[in-house]
Design an enzyme around this catalytic site. Structure first.
Site, PDB file in Angstrom:
ATOM      1  N   ARG A 121       0.828  -1.202   0.000  1.00 32.00           N
ATOM      2  CA  ARG A 121       0.000   0.000   0.000  1.00 32.00           C
ATOM      3  C   ARG A 121       0.864   1.254   0.000  1.00 32.00           C
ATOM      4  O   ARG A 121       0.661   2.153  -0.774  1.00 32.00           O
ATOM      5  CB  ARG A 121      -0.904  -0.022   1.233  1.00 32.00           C
ATOM      6  CG  ARG A 121      -1.798   1.176   1.326  1.00 32.00           C
ATOM      7  CD  ARG A 121      -2.591   1.180   2.614  1.00 32.00           C
ATOM      8  NE  ARG A 121      -3.503   0.046   2.729  1.00 32.00           N
ATOM      9  CZ  ARG A 121      -4.103  -0.303   3.866  1.00 32.00           C
ATOM     10  NH1 ARG A 121      -3.861   0.378   4.971  1.00 32.00           N
ATOM     11  NH2 ARG A 121      -4.905  -1.339   3.907  1.00 32.00           N
ATOM     12  N   TYR A 122       1.809   1.303   0.923  1.00 33.30           N
ATOM     13  CA  TYR A 122       2.735   2.435   0.996  1.00 33.30           C
ATOM     14  C   TYR A 122       4.002   2.050   0.239  1.00 33.30           C
ATOM     15  O   TYR A 122       4.424   0.898   0.302  1.00 33.30           O
ATOM     16  CB  TYR A 122       3.108   2.723   2.440  1.00 33.30           C
ATOM     17  CG  TYR A 122       1.951   3.049   3.357  1.00 33.30           C
ATOM     18  CD1 TYR A 122       1.294   4.273   3.271  1.00 33.30           C
ATOM     19  CD2 TYR A 122       1.531   2.148   4.330  1.00 33.30           C
ATOM     20  CE1 TYR A 122       0.254   4.578   4.136  1.00 33.30           C
ATOM     21  CE2 TYR A 122       0.491   2.450   5.193  1.00 33.30           C
ATOM     22  CZ  TYR A 122      -0.150   3.668   5.096  1.00 33.30           C
ATOM     23  OH  TYR A 122      -1.167   3.965   5.948  1.00 33.30           O
ATOM     24  N   ARG A 125       6.858   0.202   2.418  1.00 38.49           N
ATOM     25  CA  ARG A 125       6.518  -0.877   3.359  1.00 38.49           C
ATOM     26  C   ARG A 125       5.633  -1.896   2.674  1.00 38.49           C
ATOM     27  O   ARG A 125       4.750  -1.524   1.912  1.00 38.49           O
ATOM     28  CB  ARG A 125       5.699  -0.325   4.533  1.00 38.49           C
ATOM     29  CG  ARG A 125       6.484   0.366   5.594  1.00 38.49           C
ATOM     30  CD  ARG A 125       5.619   1.374   6.338  1.00 38.49           C
ATOM     31  NE  ARG A 125       5.424   2.563   5.527  1.00 38.49           N
ATOM     32  CZ  ARG A 125       4.660   3.589   5.853  1.00 38.49           C
ATOM     33  NH1 ARG A 125       3.990   3.573   6.978  1.00 38.49           N
ATOM     34  NH2 ARG A 125       4.549   4.627   5.065  1.00 38.49           N
ATOM     35  N   CYS A 134      -3.816 -18.351  14.250  1.00 40.22           N
ATOM     36  CA  CYS A 134      -3.549 -17.588  15.473  1.00 40.22           C
ATOM     37  C   CYS A 134      -3.832 -18.496  16.652  1.00 40.22           C
ATOM     38  O   CYS A 134      -4.713 -19.347  16.561  1.00 40.22           O
ATOM     39  CB  CYS A 134      -4.480 -16.388  15.593  1.00 40.22           C
ATOM     40  SG  CYS A 134      -4.155 -15.138  14.372  1.00 40.22           S
ATOM     41  N   CYS A 138      -9.326 -13.509  18.065  1.00 45.10           N
ATOM     42  CA  CYS A 138      -9.906 -12.323  18.687  1.00 45.10           C
ATOM     43  C   CYS A 138     -11.200 -11.981  17.961  1.00 45.10           C
ATOM     44  O   CYS A 138     -11.222 -11.919  16.735  1.00 45.10           O
ATOM     45  CB  CYS A 138      -8.940 -11.149  18.589  1.00 45.10           C
ATOM     46  SG  CYS A 138      -7.280 -11.609  19.086  1.00 45.10           S
ATOM     47  N   CYS A 141     -11.023  -9.093  15.390  1.00 44.90           N
ATOM     48  CA  CYS A 141      -9.929  -9.109  14.414  1.00 44.90           C
ATOM     49  C   CYS A 141     -10.323  -8.434  13.106  1.00 44.90           C
ATOM     50  O   CYS A 141     -11.378  -8.715  12.545  1.00 44.90           O
ATOM     51  CB  CYS A 141      -9.519 -10.541  14.133  1.00 44.90           C
ATOM     52  SG  CYS A 141      -8.164 -10.629  12.956  1.00 44.90           S
ATOM     53  N   ARG A 143      -8.876  -8.938  10.343  1.00 47.72           N
ATOM     54  CA  ARG A 143      -8.753  -9.922   9.258  1.00 47.72           C
ATOM     55  C   ARG A 143      -9.619 -11.140   9.542  1.00 47.72           C
ATOM     56  O   ARG A 143      -9.225 -12.276   9.330  1.00 47.72           O
ATOM     57  CB  ARG A 143      -7.296 -10.349   9.079  1.00 47.72           C
ATOM     58  CG  ARG A 143      -6.463  -9.236   8.570  1.00 47.72           C
ATOM     59  CD  ARG A 143      -5.225  -9.626   7.812  1.00 47.72           C
ATOM     60  NE  ARG A 143      -4.521  -8.388   7.605  1.00 47.72           N
ATOM     61  CZ  ARG A 143      -3.461  -7.999   8.311  1.00 47.72           C
ATOM     62  NH1 ARG A 143      -2.916  -8.811   9.191  1.00 47.72           N
ATOM     63  NH2 ARG A 143      -2.937  -6.817   8.097  1.00 47.72           N
ATOM     64  N   ASP A 303     -12.002  -1.010  13.099  1.00 49.34           N
ATOM     65  CA  ASP A 303     -12.231  -1.101  11.653  1.00 49.34           C
ATOM     66  C   ASP A 303     -13.645  -1.567  11.300  1.00 49.34           C
ATOM     67  O   ASP A 303     -14.261  -2.312  12.053  1.00 49.34           O
ATOM     68  CB  ASP A 303     -11.217  -2.077  11.042  1.00 49.34           C
ATOM     69  CG  ASP A 303      -9.800  -1.539  11.125  1.00 49.34           C
ATOM     70  OD1 ASP A 303      -9.633  -0.315  11.031  1.00 49.34           O
ATOM     71  OD2 ASP A 303      -8.868  -2.352  11.281  1.00 49.34           O
ATOM     72  N   ASP A 340      -8.047   3.830   9.898  1.00 50.80           N
ATOM     73  CA  ASP A 340      -7.616   3.281   8.610  1.00 50.80           C
ATOM     74  C   ASP A 340      -8.726   3.582   7.604  1.00 50.80           C
ATOM     75  O   ASP A 340      -9.902   3.310   7.879  1.00 50.80           O
ATOM     76  CB  ASP A 340      -7.410   1.760   8.761  1.00 50.80           C
ATOM     77  CG  ASP A 340      -6.259   1.254   7.905  1.00 50.80           C
ATOM     78  OD1 ASP A 340      -5.895   1.943   6.931  1.00 50.80           O
ATOM     79  OD2 ASP A 340      -5.729   0.172   8.209  1.00 50.80           O
ATOM     80  N   LYS A 347      -3.676   5.080   6.558  1.00 46.73           N
ATOM     81  CA  LYS A 347      -4.064   5.462   7.922  1.00 46.73           C
ATOM     82  C   LYS A 347      -3.990   6.971   8.095  1.00 46.73           C
ATOM     83  O   LYS A 347      -3.093   7.614   7.572  1.00 46.73           O
ATOM     84  CB  LYS A 347      -3.124   4.798   8.924  1.00 46.73           C
ATOM     85  CG  LYS A 347      -3.227   3.285   8.938  1.00 46.73           C
ATOM     86  CD  LYS A 347      -2.285   2.684   9.972  1.00 46.73           C
ATOM     87  CE  LYS A 347      -2.382   1.174  10.016  1.00 46.73           C
ATOM     88  NZ  LYS A 347      -1.838   0.522   8.795  1.00 46.73           N
TER      89      LYS A 347
HETATM   90  C1  LIG Z   1      -0.809  -0.297   8.771  1.00 44.82           C
HETATM   91  C2  LIG Z   1      -0.153  -0.744   7.570  1.00 44.82           C
HETATM   92  C3  LIG Z   1       1.214  -0.535   7.388  1.00 44.82           C
HETATM   93  C4  LIG Z   1       2.102   0.111   8.430  1.00 44.82           C
HETATM   94  O1  LIG Z   1       1.793   1.437   8.678  1.00 44.82           O
HETATM   95  P1  LIG Z   1       2.635   2.240   9.771  1.00 44.82           P
HETATM   96  O2  LIG Z   1       1.974   3.583   9.826  1.00 44.82           O
HETATM   97  O3  LIG Z   1       4.042   2.314   9.291  1.00 44.82           O
HETATM   98  O4  LIG Z   1       2.552   1.509  11.065  1.00 44.82           O
HETATM   99  C5  LIG Z   1       1.774  -0.953   6.208  1.00 44.82           C
HETATM  100  N1  LIG Z   1       1.047  -1.550   5.235  1.00 44.82           N
HETATM  101  C6  LIG Z   1      -0.277  -1.768   5.392  1.00 44.82           C
HETATM  102  C7  LIG Z   1      -1.024  -2.424   4.291  1.00 44.82           C
HETATM  103  C8  LIG Z   1      -0.917  -1.376   6.562  1.00 44.82           C
HETATM  104  O5  LIG Z   1      -2.223  -1.613   6.715  1.00 44.82           O
HETATM  105  S1  SF4 Z   2      -6.160  -9.684  16.116  1.00 44.95           S
HETATM  106 FE1  SF4 Z   2      -6.552 -11.196  14.496  1.00 44.95          FE
HETATM  107  S2  SF4 Z   2      -4.512 -11.600  13.615  1.00 44.95           S
HETATM  108 FE2  SF4 Z   2      -4.204 -10.646  15.618  1.00 44.95          FE
HETATM  109  S3  SF4 Z   2      -4.008 -12.376  17.057  1.00 44.95           S
HETATM  110 FE3  SF4 Z   2      -6.152 -11.716  17.082  1.00 44.95          FE
HETATM  111  S4  SF4 Z   2      -7.126 -13.055  15.579  1.00 44.95           S
HETATM  112 FE4  SF4 Z   2      -4.935 -13.163  15.189  1.00 44.95          FE
END
Ligand SMILES: *Cc1c(COP(=O)(O)O)cnc(C)c1O
Ligand code: SF4
Length: 395
Positions: A121-122, A125, A134, A138, A141, A143, A303, A340, A347
């Site tokens: 995305r960025y 990174r 996991c 959670c 979560c 995801r 989220d 986000d 973010k």
């Molecule tokens: C949150 C996130 C990051 C990291 O963002 P930081 O602001 O550096 O913590 C990088 N890639 C994705 C896809 C993210 O969702």
């Molecule tokens: S937040 Fe989601 S990815 Fe993180 S430990 Fe919990 S279930 Fe796993």
């Protein structure tokens, strides 16, 4: 913060015969996870309705917890306990009247994926999803969509394609290992990932996002893992504590082990309705994190993920909490509050507004006590003197 003394787990019927060498072994914790209703009924008293709800909800979004994490629940009958609420499937999670407001992948992580498992995305990174397993599932979560799939780590071939993409894209400086939880992987597999990332010269940082410190701190008493952290010294650890009850004397020891390898430890918290969405809880959490030497990094607005919508607070709840913290708590303990944006647009940090007005070199601020302060912040004559011409005139 909680103090767990001696062989405290023996007070739970289900674990009364568990030896110290077992309980304190991270592999034992993983192998003895509670994963279904039958396990849960060995610990919790549930009524008929709760049993039915558990069955229905966990058939869609899996249930799972380590024994250690459950042992942090102070009163097993307290439905409002903040740890219980993070792992216990409730009907709200699958109630379409609520969850139709959410999306399974609001950030298009899967769509914005140049190679399966990577989200870029960025520019500098890349997110590297190493597994979808996991040790605790959670309820909040982001995801959650991966709970719907089979639990599995990726294959070496998949990893190799991910490495290749990172190798070819030199603008990438940081790899964010995530999942699922990458520290549930066997050390060998983790080493395979670290070793390959380490070979790519343009990678400066390997950030591991893991909840093992919260739900299975014994992971960090494993000499092999500590050795990996020591050798692959680009690693930073980002963990996920949401409530002060999750921090214990075991956490403290585990953090000490991690820090001894030169690995910094940071934390991300999610603001969760009914769990930690009040000033006092967040203040205590941040204080306890500092006490065990974890630096609070982000506080996230929850989220809009399908299955998580019922945990959302008003957006300004986080801003009000930051406002409360400022001046009351060490600046080291104040996280960045962030939201986000949907569709993978990144973010956005949010903060109380302390700059009320700014013009003609004069700014009006509001301090942490609400006092209004006007201050000259620029001096036009000074600019003049600092020019080359001005300097010459003085000489
Ligand atoms: C949150 C996130 C990051 C990291 O963002 P930081 O602001 O550096 O913590 C990088 N890639 C994705 C896809 C993210 O969702
Ligand atoms: S937040 Fe989601 S990815 Fe993180 S430990 Fe919990 S279930 Fe796993």
């Amino acid at each position: 913060m909680q103090y767990l003394s001696g062989e405290y787990w023996k007070t739970f019927d289900i674990w009364k015969n568990v030896e110290k060498s077992e309980w304190e072994n991270w592999k034992w914790q993983l192998a003895n996870r509670l994963t279904d209703l039958e396990d849960v009924l060995k610990v919790f008293n549930l009524n008929k309705e709760e049993i039915e709800t558990f069955r229905r909800t966990s058939s869609i979004f899996h249930f799972g917890s380590t024994p250690y994490y459950i042992s942090l629940i102070k009163d097993l009958n307290d439905r409002n306990n903040s740890i219980r609420k993070q792992i216990f499937p409730l009907y709200e999670e699958i109630d379409e009247r609520i969850q139709s407001y959410g999306k399974l992948d609001p950030f298009l992580e899967d769509e914005m994926s140049p190679v399966e498992g990577l989200t870029h995305r960025y520019p500098d990174r890349v997110l590297f999803r190493a597994t979808n397993f996991c040790s605790v599932y959670c309820r909040h979560c982001m995801r959650k969509r991966m709970f719907l799939e089979d639990e599995r780590a990726r294959t070496k071939q998949e990893y190799d394609r991910m490495f290749e993409y990172i190798r070819e894209n030199k603008e990438i400086r940081e790899v964010l290992l995530s999942g699922g939880d990458p520290l549930t992987l066997p050390n060998k597999k983790l080493e395979y990932i670290l070793k390959n990332l380490y070979k790519i010269d343009h990678i400066d940082i390997i950030r591991i996002g893991s909840r093992e410190l919260v739900v299975n701190p014994y992971r960090f008493f494993d000499e092999e893992l500590l050795n990996l952290f020591d050798r692959y010294d680009k690693v930073w650890l980002v963990t996920h504590f949401n409530h002060p009850d999750e921090i214990t004397n075991i956490t403290r020891k585990a953090v000490k082990n991690i820090l001894s390898t030169g690995t910094p430890v940071l934390n991300q918290t999610v603001l969760l309705k009914g769990i930690n969405d009040d000033e006092k809880t967040i203040e205590n959490l941040m204080r306890d994190l500092l006490r065990v030497k974890i630096k609070p990094y982000y506080l996230f607005f929850c989220d809009p993920t399908k299955g998580v919508v019922h945990f959302r607070t008003p957006l300004d709840r986080g801003i009000e909490i930051l406002e409360y913290l400022r001046g009351r708590l060490s600046g080291l303990g104040i996280p960045i509050y962030a939201v986000d944006l949907e569709n993978g647009l990144g973010k956005v940090p949010l903060s109380p507004n302390y700059l009320l007005d700014y013009s003609d070199g004069i700014a009006t601020f509001r301090n942490y006590e609400g006092k209004i302060v006007r201050m000259q912040v620029e001096f036009s004559n000074l600019d003049d003197i600092l020019t080359e011409e001005g300097k010459r005139r003085v000489l």
